[in-house]
Scaffold this motif. Structure first.
Motif, PDB file in Angstrom:
ATOM      1  N   ALA A  91     -13.643 -26.515  -5.022  1.00 42.98           N
ATOM      2  CA  ALA A  91     -13.896 -25.584  -3.926  1.00 42.98           C
ATOM      3  C   ALA A  91     -13.523 -24.160  -4.305  1.00 42.98           C
ATOM      4  N   PHE A  92     -12.638 -24.009  -5.285  1.00 42.31           N
ATOM      5  CA  PHE A  92     -12.168 -22.680  -5.697  1.00 42.31           C
ATOM      6  C   PHE A  92     -12.669 -22.299  -7.095  1.00 42.31           C
ATOM      7  N   TYR A  93     -13.757 -22.916  -7.504  1.00 44.20           N
ATOM      8  CA  TYR A  93     -14.328 -22.623  -8.820  1.00 44.20           C
ATOM      9  C   TYR A  93     -14.593 -21.130  -8.991  1.00 44.20           C
ATOM     10  N   ALA A  94     -15.084 -20.476  -7.949  1.00 47.62           N
ATOM     11  CA  ALA A  94     -15.473 -19.068  -8.052  1.00 47.62           C
ATOM     12  C   ALA A  94     -14.291 -18.130  -8.252  1.00 47.62           C
ATOM     13  N   LEU A  95     -13.070 -18.597  -8.033  1.00 46.83           N
ATOM     14  CA  LEU A  95     -11.914 -17.734  -8.278  1.00 46.83           C
ATOM     15  C   LEU A  95     -11.794 -17.362  -9.756  1.00 46.83           C
ATOM     16  N   ASN A  96     -12.416 -18.157 -10.637  1.00 48.80           N
ATOM     17  CA  ASN A  96     -12.436 -17.797 -12.049  1.00 48.80           C
ATOM     18  C   ASN A  96     -13.137 -16.466 -12.268  1.00 48.80           C
ATOM     19  N   PHE A  97     -14.100 -16.163 -11.416  1.00 49.31           N
ATOM     20  CA  PHE A  97     -14.814 -14.891 -11.505  1.00 49.31           C
ATOM     21  C   PHE A  97     -14.112 -13.820 -10.677  1.00 49.31           C
ATOM     22  N   GLY A  98     -13.552 -14.217  -9.538  1.00 45.59           N
ATOM     23  CA  GLY A  98     -12.814 -13.269  -8.712  1.00 45.59           C
ATOM     24  C   GLY A  98     -11.606 -12.708  -9.415  1.00 45.59           C
ATOM     25  N   GLN A  99     -10.976 -13.503 -10.290  1.00 47.89           N
ATOM     26  CA  GLN A  99      -9.795 -13.012 -10.999  1.00 47.89           C
ATOM     27  C   GLN A  99     -10.159 -11.894 -11.971  1.00 47.89           C
ATOM     28  N   ILE A 100     -11.395 -11.885 -12.467  1.00 47.96           N
ATOM     29  CA  ILE A 100     -11.835 -10.793 -13.339  1.00 47.96           C
ATOM     30  C   ILE A 100     -11.849  -9.486 -12.555  1.00 47.96           C
ATOM     31  N   ALA A 101     -12.368  -9.543 -11.323  1.00 48.93           N
ATOM     32  CA  ALA A 101     -12.364  -8.353 -10.470  1.00 48.93           C
ATOM     33  C   ALA A 101     -10.942  -7.950 -10.106  1.00 48.93           C
ATOM     34  N   ALA A 102     -10.057  -8.931  -9.916  1.00 49.43           N
ATOM     35  CA  ALA A 102      -8.657  -8.636  -9.608  1.00 49.43           C
ATOM     36  C   ALA A 102      -7.978  -7.931 -10.785  1.00 49.43           C
ATOM     37  N   ILE A 103      -8.281  -8.380 -11.985  1.00 48.16           N
ATOM     38  CA  ILE A 103      -7.757  -7.720 -13.178  1.00 48.16           C
ATOM     39  C   ILE A 103      -8.265  -6.283 -13.246  1.00 48.16           C
ATOM     40  N   SER A 104      -9.548  -6.107 -12.972  1.00 47.05           N
ATOM     41  CA  SER A 104     -10.141  -4.768 -13.000  1.00 47.05           C
ATOM     42  C   SER A 104      -9.481  -3.860 -11.967  1.00 47.05           C
ATOM     43  N   PHE A 105      -9.206  -4.404 -10.793  1.00 42.76           N
ATOM     44  CA  PHE A 105      -8.550  -3.612  -9.753  1.00 42.76           C
ATOM     45  C   PHE A 105      -7.160  -3.185 -10.192  1.00 42.76           C
ATOM     46  N   GLY A 106      -6.353  -4.121 -10.654  1.00 42.46           N
ATOM     47  CA  GLY A 106      -4.999  -3.790 -11.079  1.00 42.46           C
ATOM     48  C   GLY A 106      -4.977  -2.792 -12.222  1.00 42.46           C
ATOM     49  N   ALA A 107      -5.912  -2.954 -13.161  1.00 46.48           N
ATOM     50  CA  ALA A 107      -5.945  -2.068 -14.328  1.00 46.48           C
ATOM     51  C   ALA A 107      -6.419  -0.658 -13.968  1.00 46.48           C
ATOM     52  N   THR A 108      -7.508  -0.563 -13.218  1.00 43.01           N
ATOM     53  CA  THR A 108      -8.056   0.761 -12.895  1.00 43.01           C
ATOM     54  C   THR A 108      -7.176   1.514 -11.910  1.00 43.01           C
ATOM     55  N   ALA A 109      -6.488   0.796 -11.034  1.00 45.44           N
ATOM     56  CA  ALA A 109      -5.608   1.460 -10.073  1.00 45.44           C
ATOM     57  C   ALA A 109      -4.463   2.177 -10.774  1.00 45.44           C
ATOM     58  N   ILE A 110      -4.024   1.630 -11.907  1.00 42.97           N
ATOM     59  CA  ILE A 110      -2.951   2.249 -12.689  1.00 42.97           C
ATOM     60  C   ILE A 110      -3.484   3.266 -13.677  1.00 42.97           C
ATOM     61  N   SER A 111      -4.577   2.927 -14.338  1.00 39.91           N
ATOM     62  CA  SER A 111      -5.065   3.768 -15.441  1.00 39.91           C
ATOM     63  C   SER A 111      -5.516   5.145 -14.982  1.00 39.91           C
ATOM     64  N   SER A 112      -5.843   5.287 -13.704  1.00 45.06           N
ATOM     65  CA  SER A 112      -6.258   6.601 -13.201  1.00 45.06           C
ATOM     66  C   SER A 112      -5.151   7.640 -13.354  1.00 45.06           C
ATOM     67  N   GLU A 113      -3.889   7.179 -13.474  1.00 43.83           N
ATOM     68  CA  GLU A 113      -2.767   8.100 -13.661  1.00 43.83           C
ATOM     69  C   GLU A 113      -2.715   8.675 -15.075  1.00 43.83           C
ATOM     70  N   PHE A 114      -3.387   8.022 -16.009  1.00 47.25           N
ATOM     71  CA  PHE A 114      -3.304   8.435 -17.409  1.00 47.25           C
ATOM     72  C   PHE A 114      -4.566   9.163 -17.876  1.00 47.25           C
ATOM     73  N   VAL A 115      -5.319   9.678 -16.923  1.00 55.23           N
ATOM     74  CA  VAL A 115      -6.550  10.407 -17.232  1.00 55.23           C
ATOM     75  C   VAL A 115      -6.380  11.874 -16.848  1.00 55.23           C
ATOM     76  N   ASN A 116      -6.681  12.744 -17.785  1.00 53.95           N
ATOM     77  CA  ASN A 116      -6.696  14.196 -17.525  1.00 53.95           C
ATOM     78  C   ASN A 116      -5.382  14.734 -16.951  1.00 53.95           C
ATOM     79  N   GLY A 117      -4.276  14.189 -17.425  1.00 53.33           N
ATOM     80  CA  GLY A 117      -2.978  14.700 -17.002  1.00 53.33           C
ATOM     81  C   GLY A 117      -2.590  14.392 -15.573  1.00 53.33           C
TER      82      GLY A 117
END
Length: 247
Positions: free
Chosen positions: A60-86
């Motif tokens: 029933a939760f097979y699709a969470l394998n794909f949702g976790q990719i988006a979760a990784i993207s969210f966590g990464a991009t939310a932080i990485s915006s601090e390291f762009v252009n000072g």
């Protein structure tokens, strides 16, 4: 004068809401997971249910394998915006206390990921079962409510794990290009080679909460605790990097 904690939290919420790539990745957690759920259950769900090794709850939760990719993207991009252009220097000018800035950012990321994760997990389970006919299960079935709640927590922990690694490496690209292949490929290869050791990997440990019954040393909640420990380790490593390195 330092900004108050509430003011810093509001500031971090505004940042996430205003950066489109971050907001879209958060919405993608829900959209991608639900879309894959509908596609999979509507096309092959009942056919797969006839297999001898079929596990209705985990499937029933097979699709969470794909949702976790988006979760990784969210966590990464939310932080990485601090390291762009000072951007980090600007943030530290407004909030000189690095600990407060980091804690506020991580808190907002975690709260948003948990809220969206829980909504996603419940929607995935309930919508998916609409296509399962006689094979459908409900929240009242053994382990179903626990798995649904745990699925939301798992997505939040994966997002925080990515956020901590991104703070450490200061690059969303590095985290995405490493973590996503690891979760989708390497983790399963390690599982085939190393056996029981693989259950302590962040994804395999956390996903034990989605099973009705578990094998090995870890149970559903202890597995999720292992994933939480991975996330905490990444966040501490990220904090150490932020505290000691120049902006």
């Amino acid at each position: 004068m330092d900004m108050s904690t509430n003011a810093v939290l509001r500031s971090e919420w505004i940042k996430i809401r205003s950066v489109r790539s971050v907001a879209y990745s958060l919405l993608a957690v829900f959209a991608v997971t639900l879309a894959v759920t509908v596609l999979a259950t509507a096309t092959v769900g009942q056919a797969e249910a006839g297999n001898a090794d079929y596990e209705p709850l985990f499937s029933a939760f097979y699709a969470l394998n794909f949702g976790q990719i988006a979760a990784i993207s969210f966590g990464a991009t939310a932080i990485s915006s601090e390291f762009v252009n000072g951007a980090l220097r600007i943030s530290l000018t407004a909030v000189p206390r690095r600990g407060l800035l980091y804690a506020a950012k991580v808190s907002v990321i975690g709260a948003l990921a948990l809220a969206v994760g829980l909504i996603t997990s419940f929607a995935t389970f309930l919508v998916g079962q609409m296509f399962m006919g006689e094979y459908a299960i409900g929240l009242g079935d053994t382990g179903a409510l626990r798995a649904t709640l745990g699925g939301g927590v798992y997505l939040a922990l994966i997002a925080l794990f990515a956020a901590g690694l991104t703070t450490l490496l200061r690059s969303a690209v590095a985290v995405l290009s490493t973590l996503i292949p690891f979760l989708l490929i390497v983790s399963f290869v390690v599982g085939d080679v190393a056996g029981d050791v693989a259950q302590y990997l962040p994804d395999q440990a956390g996903q034990l909460v989605l099973h009705q019954n578990t094998d090995g040393d870890l149970g559903p909640w202890t597995g999720l605790t292992v994933t939480a420990a991975w996330a905490a380790l990444a966040l501490v490593a990220g904090w150490s990097s932020l505290r000691t390195r120049d902006a």
